[in-house]
Design a protein around this motif. Sequence first.
Motif: not given
Ligand SMILES: NC(=O)C1=CN([C@@H]2O[C@H](COP(=O)(O)OP(=O)(O)OC[C@H]3O[C@@H](n4cnc5c(N)ncnc54)[C@H](O)[C@@H]3O)[C@@H](O)[C@H]2O)C=CC1
Length: 309
Positions: A50-52, A115-117, A142-144
Amino acid sequence: MLSQFTKVCRCGIATSAMKQINKVTVIGGGQMGAGIAQVAAAAGDQVTLVDVNDSVLQNSEKTILKSLERVVKKKYAESPEAGSAYIEDIMDRISTNTDVMAASKDVDLVIEAIVENLGVKQELFKKLDGIASSNTIFASNTSSLPIREIAKATNRLDRFGGVHFFNPVPLMKLVEIVKAPETSQATFDTLTKWGKKLGKTTVSCQDTPGFLVNRLLVPYLMEAVRLYERGHGSKEDIDVAMKLGASYPMGPFELADYVGLDTCKFIIDGWSELEPDNPLFKPSPLLNELVAEGKLGRKSGEGFYTYKK
Ligand SMILES: NC(=O)C1=CN([C@@H]2O[C@H](COP(=O)(O)OP(=O)(O)OC[C@H]3O[C@@H](n4cnc5c(N)ncnc54)[C@H](O)[C@@H]3O)[C@@H](O)[C@H]2O)C=CC1
Ligand SMILES: CC(=O)CC(=O)SCCNC(=O)CCNC(=O)[C@H](O)C(C)(C)COP(=O)(O)OP(=O)(O)OC[C@H]1O[C@@H](n2cnc3c(N)ncnc32)[C@H](O)[C@@H]1OP(=O)(O)O
């Protein structure tokens, strides 16, 4: 489905034994979500990603396909037809959806990689809690952020845990399974079993900042940025030094770009709010500047380094 594993205790309340996860919804189709969807489908799960919006999901599908082609090139070097069938089989088990509610109604596990929020994650799970089956386990990648804080938005703290994958998900062998104070043993065991089914080695973590890996890795990445900010080494030299002097596969600037500079900033900002006097958690002006300029690393085409799109 989960329900067949649910027991009813003498008081009449449904309690859970360890369950089998077969049907998964992954929320967030970015680097991590796409990778998680891929490895879950490769392990036989039915996956909805799922994504937006649809364009993000089309991109996620392309990323998964590209990654599977790399896997197949090695695994089926001698038999391209079997390789194509392998890819088709996995892709058939992945569907995409922009309607998070419809996609999360009747699944064994919902895992979030958005997103990490904290606020955004809480808002998502609060909505999901109202519609998902009571048997569905919720997990965050989540990472943190504290799992308990995210879980508090729901009424299923016992069926909520952390499942922390590493980037790139198809290659990294570890998954951290996080047991928050209220996570039930059955939930923890179910998530651990799922991690193993995906072919990963699991480690058990308490719900402490950064769990195990990031508590060590993120201060190291930030220290490299501070070293560079002080002018004590070029980023290229620091990267070469850590690759050749410590045998790390990537230098810290390459790795920060790979993780995503926005994610690095979210992590360090959150921790510095928690412990403002901890020098390991001090934010970096350079990192803040790059993120403000939209330079998020590999995913945006530029971070500490520039990448070909
Ligand atoms: N990048 C990394 O190396 C790592 C990241 N993480 C964690 O995984 C999570 C995602 O990180 P990434 O994949 O790197 O981020 P990213 O920025 O590549 O992807 C995040 C995705 O979430 C989507 N999104 C945002 N709000 C949304 C919502 N309300 N409903 C559906 N989709 C939504 C965005 O459109 C985007 O496609 C974060 O919590 C991050 O801390 C965990 C391990 C490693
Ligand atoms: C922030 C958090 O919360 C937690 C985190 O995730 S922190 C980040 C953790 N991750 C790391 O530390 C990654 C460190 N980097 C590495 O391990 C390696 O650089 C890497 C595995 C990413 C790439 O390896 P590399 O040797 O530098 O590059 P590359 O030659 O492209 O790839 C090596 C092999 O993996 C394969 N590969 C690379 N990426 C792939 C992917 N996404 N999918 C499938 N296969 C892939 C390639 O096809 C290649 O296979 P061959 O050896 O058969 O050719």
